[in-house]
Design an enzyme around this catalytic site. Structure first.
Site, PDB file in Angstrom:
ATOM      1  N   LYS A   6       1.444  -3.207 -27.851  1.00  0.00           N
ATOM      2  CA  LYS A   6       2.584  -2.337 -27.498  1.00  0.00           C
ATOM      3  C   LYS A   6       2.920  -2.523 -26.028  1.00  0.00           C
ATOM      4  O   LYS A   6       4.085  -2.686 -25.654  1.00  0.00           O
ATOM      5  CB  LYS A   6       2.229  -0.871 -27.744  1.00  0.00           C
ATOM      6  CG  LYS A   6       2.084  -0.502 -29.196  1.00  0.00           C
ATOM      7  CD  LYS A   6       1.578   0.928 -29.311  1.00  0.00           C
ATOM      8  CE  LYS A   6       1.165   1.252 -30.723  1.00  0.00           C
ATOM      9  NZ  LYS A   6       0.577   2.575 -30.860  1.00  0.00           N
ATOM     10  N   GLN A  50      -2.047   7.896 -28.329  1.00  0.00           N
ATOM     11  CA  GLN A  50      -2.689   6.973 -29.277  1.00  0.00           C
ATOM     12  C   GLN A  50      -3.763   7.708 -30.081  1.00  0.00           C
ATOM     13  O   GLN A  50      -4.715   8.237 -29.521  1.00  0.00           O
ATOM     14  CB  GLN A  50      -3.297   5.783 -28.528  1.00  0.00           C
ATOM     15  CG  GLN A  50      -3.861   4.713 -29.438  1.00  0.00           C
ATOM     16  CD  GLN A  50      -2.797   4.076 -30.329  1.00  0.00           C
ATOM     17  OE1 GLN A  50      -1.737   3.691 -29.850  1.00  0.00           O
ATOM     18  NE2 GLN A  50      -3.061   3.991 -31.612  1.00  0.00           N
ATOM     19  N   ASP A  73       6.975   8.157 -30.995  1.00  0.00           N
ATOM     20  CA  ASP A  73       6.149   7.889 -32.180  1.00  0.00           C
ATOM     21  C   ASP A  73       6.594   8.746 -33.370  1.00  0.00           C
ATOM     22  O   ASP A  73       6.105   8.567 -34.482  1.00  0.00           O
ATOM     23  CB  ASP A  73       4.677   8.202 -31.847  1.00  0.00           C
ATOM     24  CG  ASP A  73       3.783   7.004 -32.064  1.00  0.00           C
ATOM     25  OD1 ASP A  73       4.288   5.964 -32.511  1.00  0.00           O
ATOM     26  OD2 ASP A  73       2.579   7.113 -31.790  1.00  0.00           O
TER      27      ASP A  73
END
Ligand code: NDP
Length: 241
Positions: A6, A50, A73
């Site tokens: 990413k 994350q 996200d």
């Protein structure tokens, strides 16, 4: 591996990406403080927590602290709710990538029977909702589902998000089905494999995604799309710095 990809992709696209790491025993209040400071930082358009987080951190509350306008996200309940209603929002990156893959097959989704195996908040539930909002008839399966092979055989579109290597065998797939393999499983020899027995299922499927190099890269691409969207759409209150 995933975090590095990413980060690298952001840099390739000319976006600033910053990784903030904390020790495993970091306090809940420290993480919340960090997210609030990023929420208020005008230089930041997207925030990504994350997962998985250490157990003591209450990941639901942590995710709810992210400003929904920076939730690239798509995991904040606000964005989940809007996704459910079919409204414009940040959709979770993996399901968004799957929808792009389906679009590229140029298959008309209306009326197709989609069977989704897995009901996580990250993949299973949101992709089921997105397929439903695209006029598919959707069946969601999970570990308590009965007669799973027979349900899978009814699928025009089969999405496997289970996390078990080679879980979907050729005898569970209808001829001509589109098979989307979300699973990422590391085998004892270190190799990565999906949830689908690719070599045998590909002979029956009309379209199939490989692992690696299927849904994974599309997830990253979709995350980047979400981040660009956040950058374009964010509106700062007039009296803020
Ligand atoms: P979860 O572990 O959260 O969910 C797995 C789901 O599979 C659960 O809903 C579970 O049911 C269901 N399941 C487990 N065993 C069975 C069974 N025997 N029969 C039917 N259903 C079963 O995983 P995630 O959704 O987070 O991820 C799924 C996979 O996708 C993993 O391999 C993960 O690494 C991968 N992944 C890949 C991404 C990518 O970018 N390619 C992104 C995110 C995930 P129940 O709810 O009843 O427990």
């Amino acid at each position: 591996m995933y975090v590095n990809r990413k980060h690298r992709t952001c840099l390739e696209l000319g976006m600033l990406s910053e990784l903030r790491k904390f020790p495993g025993n970091v306090s809940y209040s420290r993480i919340i403080q960090e997210i609030k400071s990023l929420n208020n930082d005008r230089k930041v358009h997207g925030i990504l927590v994350q997962l998985p987080l250490p157990e003591h951190l209450n990941h639901k509350k942590v995710l709810e602290t992210v400003d929904p306008k920076k939730d690239v996200d798509g995991l904040h309940p606000y964005n989940h709710g809007k996704n459910l209603l079919g409204k414009d929002c940040f959709r979770p990156a993996t399901p968004r990538g799957i929808m792009t893959l389906l679009e590229r097959t140029k298959t008309r989704l209306e009326g197709k029977h989609a069977v989704v195996i897995g009901r996580s908040n990250i993949v299973g539930k949101p992709i089921a909702v997105m397929l439903l909002n695209s006029d598919c008839t959707v069946t969601i399966c999970h570990s308590k589902t009965r007669n799973l092979p027979s349900l899978c055989r009814q699928a025009d579109i089969l999405v496997a998000a289970v996390g078990k290597p080679h879980f979907i065998k050729a005898n569970m797939v209808k001829k001509g089905a589109i098979v989307i393999d979300v699973g990422i499983n590391r085998l004892k020899d270190g190799k990565i494999t999906g949830d689908v027995d690719f070599e045998n299922v590909r002979k029956k499927a009309s379209w199939i995604t490989p692992v690696p190099k299927g849904v994974g890269p599309m997830t990253i691409a979709s995350l980047m799309e979400n981040t660009v969207k956040a950058c374009k759409e964010i509106e700062w209150p007039k009296n803020s710095d």
